[in-house]
Design an enzyme around this catalytic site. Sequence first.
Site, short mmCIF file in Angstrom:
data_model
loop_
_atom_site.label_atom_id
_atom_site.label_comp_id
_atom_site.label_asym_id
_atom_site.label_seq_id
_atom_site.Cartn_x
_atom_site.Cartn_y
_atom_site.Cartn_z
N ASN A 9 0.87 -1.18 0.00
CA ASN A 9 0.00 0.00 0.00
C ASN A 9 0.91 1.23 0.00
OD1 ASN A 9 -1.79 2.05 0.51
ND2 ASN A 9 -2.29 1.40 2.61
N TRP A 10 0.97 1.89 -1.15
CA TRP A 10 1.88 3.05 -1.26
C TRP A 10 1.27 4.34 -0.74
CZ3 TRP A 10 4.42 2.16 -6.80
CH2 TRP A 10 5.33 1.11 -6.70
N LYS A 11 0.03 4.26 -0.25
CA LYS A 11 -0.64 5.43 0.37
C LYS A 11 -0.49 6.66 -0.54
CE LYS A 11 0.17 3.27 4.79
NZ LYS A 11 -0.04 3.36 6.21
N HIS A 97 -9.59 0.44 4.80
CA HIS A 97 -8.29 0.66 5.47
C HIS A 97 -8.51 1.56 6.69
CE1 HIS A 97 -4.23 2.04 6.28
NE2 HIS A 97 -3.83 0.94 5.67
N GLU A 170 -5.47 -5.90 10.33
CA GLU A 170 -4.46 -4.88 10.61
C GLU A 170 -4.79 -4.20 11.94
OE1 GLU A 170 -2.46 -3.33 6.85
OE2 GLU A 170 -4.39 -2.34 6.92
C1 PEP Z 1 -0.86 -0.29 6.01
O1 PEP Z 1 -0.87 0.86 5.61
O2 PEP Z 1 -1.78 -1.06 5.69
C2 PEP Z 1 0.25 -0.73 6.87
C3 PEP Z 1 0.21 -1.95 7.36
O3 PEP Z 1 1.25 0.16 7.09
P1 PEP Z 1 2.67 -0.18 7.81
O4 PEP Z 1 3.22 -1.41 7.14
O5 PEP Z 1 3.51 1.04 7.55
O6 PEP Z 1 2.39 -0.40 9.25
#
Ligand code: PEP
Length: 250
Positions: A9-11, A97, A170
């Site tokens: 996930n490049w946000k 998300h 998550e």
């Molecule tokens: C995400 O954005 O879904 C995520 C898991 O971020 P990170 O790996 O930076 O915790």
Amino acid sequence: MLPKLMAANWKMYKATAQARASAEELCTLLPVTPEQREILVCPPFTAIAAVAAVFAGKPGFLTGAQNLYPKEEGAFTGEISPDMLKDAGARWVLTGHSERRSLFGESDAQVGAKTAFALAQGLNAVLCIGETLDQREAGQLEQVLARQLAAGLADVPPSCPPVCLAVAYEPVWAIGTGKVAGPKEILEAHALVRRLLCEKLGMSRELRILYGGSVKPDNASEIIGLDNVDGVLVGGASLQAESFSRIVRA
Ligand code: PEP
């Protein structure tokens, strides 16, 4: 068994040129997709076409989006439809998300509408769920995950092919914080998600459950080896092709 889904996930990072360069570097570092792995990259909307063009004709390399609006078209300023995402080259989309939920106020019902509409329009979806630290400490893990799953999949039939849908667990307290959930916490949460999916919602046992939250090259192999962990969703450590390629190989 489906291949493990290794998702990035490049946000809101990387303009087109940077995204193209990162996708090309990833292809160079991973000339063939490691056995039993699929690689999914979700860049910002503006870079989807560039990444999809780099991945074209490379088996196992997939392009996704980070969000969608659950309508075919219309007066929805600033929004984007599944057809527009497919037109740009996306085949997958993230829904629910935690940043969408907490920063943009997306409700469980909206996440459910997005997930069902994405699937109905021919996109594959990764439904993200997870508890906050307060909820965990209040003993509400099962309640929160059950509610997010039930609402997120309310209009998804149990007959949905498992290859089209994945769930990413998550824990909110582990996203972007450097705090990774321990193996015991991951095992417990993933077993719970599997039970809720199969027993409460009647979904296929084959549905992939990804773990997300501060996954890095040095913890990926332990996490990916745990029961009921069918892939990972990676934010920060996916921005560098070199570190994401090590996670993919874990
Ligand atoms: C995400 O954005 O879904 C995520 C898991 O971020 P990170 O790996 O930076 O915790």
